[in-house]
Scaffold this motif. Sequence first.
Motif, mmCIF file in Angstrom:
data_model
loop_
_atom_site.group_PDB
_atom_site.id
_atom_site.type_symbol
_atom_site.label_atom_id
_atom_site.label_comp_id
_atom_site.label_asym_id
_atom_site.label_seq_id
_atom_site.Cartn_x
_atom_site.Cartn_y
_atom_site.Cartn_z
ATOM 1 N N VAL A 1 20.500 3.807 -5.211
ATOM 2 C CA VAL A 1 20.276 2.495 -5.812
ATOM 3 C C VAL A 1 19.704 2.593 -7.230
ATOM 4 O O VAL A 1 19.414 1.569 -7.857
ATOM 5 C CB VAL A 1 19.362 1.615 -4.923
ATOM 6 N N GLY A 2 19.547 3.827 -7.727
ATOM 7 C CA GLY A 2 19.199 4.019 -9.132
ATOM 8 C C GLY A 2 17.724 3.941 -9.487
ATOM 9 O O GLY A 2 17.379 3.686 -10.645
ATOM 10 N N VAL A 3 16.825 4.173 -8.520
ATOM 11 C CA VAL A 3 15.388 4.139 -8.837
ATOM 12 C C VAL A 3 14.661 5.387 -8.346
ATOM 13 O O VAL A 3 13.469 5.343 -8.044
ATOM 14 C CB VAL A 3 14.708 2.870 -8.269
ATOM 15 N N GLU A 4 15.374 6.501 -8.288
ATOM 16 C CA GLU A 4 14.747 7.726 -7.787
ATOM 17 C C GLU A 4 13.556 8.162 -8.635
ATOM 18 O O GLU A 4 12.600 8.774 -8.138
ATOM 19 C CB GLU A 4 15.773 8.852 -7.674
ATOM 20 N N LYS A 5 13.558 7.821 -9.920
ATOM 21 C CA LYS A 5 12.449 8.209 -10.801
ATOM 22 C C LYS A 5 11.192 7.382 -10.550
ATOM 23 O O LYS A 5 10.121 7.702 -11.076
ATOM 24 C CB LYS A 5 12.875 8.077 -12.259
ATOM 25 N N ARG A 6 11.330 6.316 -9.735
ATOM 26 C CA ARG A 6 10.189 5.453 -9.415
ATOM 27 C C ARG A 6 9.742 5.649 -7.961
ATOM 28 O O ARG A 6 9.008 4.839 -7.419
ATOM 29 C CB ARG A 6 10.580 3.986 -9.631
ATOM 30 N N ALA A 7 10.154 6.762 -7.355
ATOM 31 C CA ALA A 7 9.934 6.997 -5.925
ATOM 32 C C ALA A 7 8.464 6.963 -5.518
ATOM 33 O O ALA A 7 8.139 6.539 -4.406
ATOM 34 C CB ALA A 7 10.545 8.340 -5.520
ATOM 35 N N HIS A 8 7.577 7.396 -6.402
ATOM 36 C CA HIS A 8 6.166 7.504 -6.031
ATOM 37 C C HIS A 8 5.312 6.391 -6.628
ATOM 38 O O HIS A 8 4.089 6.507 -6.705
ATOM 39 C CB HIS A 8 5.645 8.881 -6.428
ATOM 40 N N GLN B 1 11.970 -3.479 -7.553
ATOM 41 C CA GLN B 1 11.531 -3.771 -6.182
ATOM 42 C C GLN B 1 12.714 -4.162 -5.296
ATOM 43 O O GLN B 1 12.785 -3.743 -4.137
ATOM 44 C CB GLN B 1 10.500 -4.902 -6.193
ATOM 45 N N GLN B 2 13.644 -4.943 -5.845
ATOM 46 C CA GLN B 2 14.791 -5.337 -5.032
ATOM 47 C C GLN B 2 15.691 -4.146 -4.739
ATOM 48 O O GLN B 2 16.278 -4.056 -3.648
ATOM 49 C CB GLN B 2 15.574 -6.462 -5.720
ATOM 50 N N ARG B 3 15.800 -3.226 -5.680
ATOM 51 C CA ARG B 3 16.574 -2.007 -5.421
ATOM 52 C C ARG B 3 15.927 -1.175 -4.312
ATOM 53 O O ARG B 3 16.618 -0.643 -3.431
ATOM 54 C CB ARG B 3 16.700 -1.176 -6.700
ATOM 55 N N VAL B 4 14.615 -1.062 -4.358
ATOM 56 C CA VAL B 4 13.905 -0.351 -3.292
ATOM 57 C C VAL B 4 14.112 -1.068 -1.965
ATOM 58 O O VAL B 4 14.335 -0.428 -0.927
ATOM 59 C CB VAL B 4 12.400 -0.221 -3.618
ATOM 60 N N ALA C 1 0.812 -1.216 0.000
ATOM 61 C CA ALA C 1 0.000 0.000 0.000
ATOM 62 C C ALA C 1 0.847 1.268 0.000
ATOM 63 O O ALA C 1 0.317 2.371 -0.196
ATOM 64 C CB ALA C 1 -0.932 0.003 1.207
ATOM 65 N N LEU C 2 2.164 1.114 0.210
ATOM 66 C CA LEU C 2 3.048 2.277 0.285
ATOM 67 C C LEU C 2 3.852 2.430 -0.995
ATOM 68 O O LEU C 2 4.182 1.448 -1.654
ATOM 69 C CB LEU C 2 4.014 2.133 1.464
ATOM 70 N N THR C 3 4.181 3.668 -1.334
ATOM 71 C CA THR C 3 5.059 3.923 -2.470
ATOM 72 C C THR C 3 6.496 3.563 -2.095
ATOM 73 O O THR C 3 6.798 3.284 -0.925
ATOM 74 C CB THR C 3 5.010 5.396 -2.879
ATOM 75 N N ALA C 4 7.366 3.593 -3.082
ATOM 76 C CA ALA C 4 8.769 3.276 -2.825
ATOM 77 C C ALA C 4 9.352 4.195 -1.752
ATOM 78 O O ALA C 4 9.981 3.724 -0.790
ATOM 79 C CB ALA C 4 9.573 3.391 -4.120
ATOM 80 N N VAL C 5 9.137 5.483 -1.892
ATOM 81 C CA VAL C 5 9.721 6.424 -0.933
ATOM 82 C C VAL C 5 9.100 6.253 0.443
ATOM 83 O O VAL C 5 9.786 6.382 1.473
ATOM 84 C CB VAL C 5 9.598 7.882 -1.437
#
Length: 254
Positions: free
Chosen positions: A146-153, A164-167, A113-117
């Motif tokens: 970890v290279g996924v800042e553009k997927r933060a939300h 997902q593993q990077r997060v 239910a939570l975003t990456a950030v």
Amino acid sequence: MIQRSSDSGLFKHQGLNIMTEALHKKYEIGVDSVTAVDGASIEIRPSMTAALVGVSGCGKSTLLNLLGGIDRPDKGSITVGGVDITRLSERDLEEYRLNKIGFVFQMFNLLPALTAVENVKLPMTMAGKLEKGERHCRALNLLQLVGVEKRAHKRPDELSGGEQQRVAIAVALANDPGIILADEPTANLDQANLRKILALLIGLASECKKTILIATHDPRVSSETEIVIKMAEGRISDVLKAENHIRKLVSLGE
């Protein structure tokens, strides 16, 4: 490869030494008693990368749980950074898990239910660290690392397995632990993502000075670590330096 973050103060704590002596752990399953760890003694130096290898059921995950303070041994000692964690109270053990250890699991263990950030901020909130705005900034910096800042939300179901593993690794790093314990972190990933996640974990030791222990079946993973700890039937059967392990893999044609 670690992505450089704009926050140069992201990590203040370096890797911790891990030493176990004669660890034993049994589980009662019905009327049966199963020995999961049988006299395991190991040492992993600060900022070292180590692979824990062996067939399924040999005790790898149990040993990780003992080192991470998730479970307690029946006998033996676990000294981390000079402290025997087997003697800690439940409250102190909880603080140890939250602040000294970062866990990375095969199935990512992100809250859907939570975003990456938001997932990355959660351990900081639980630890009572930083103000709200500082937690958000640190979480974004870790996602950049970890290279996924553009997927933060994005929520987990909107991310690929590799993302997902990077997060999950960013979550593990949230409270700046000295040790990362990774249980089969590449098992569900394709070849390209396996290489990326492995490079990221190795980089956390070489560049960020964290102690990294990876439980794995995969020789592509174990061949990249500094030492390889082999387990069989709950016992430590061998400890090899990387070059010796690679030599054995080549001789076996793996």
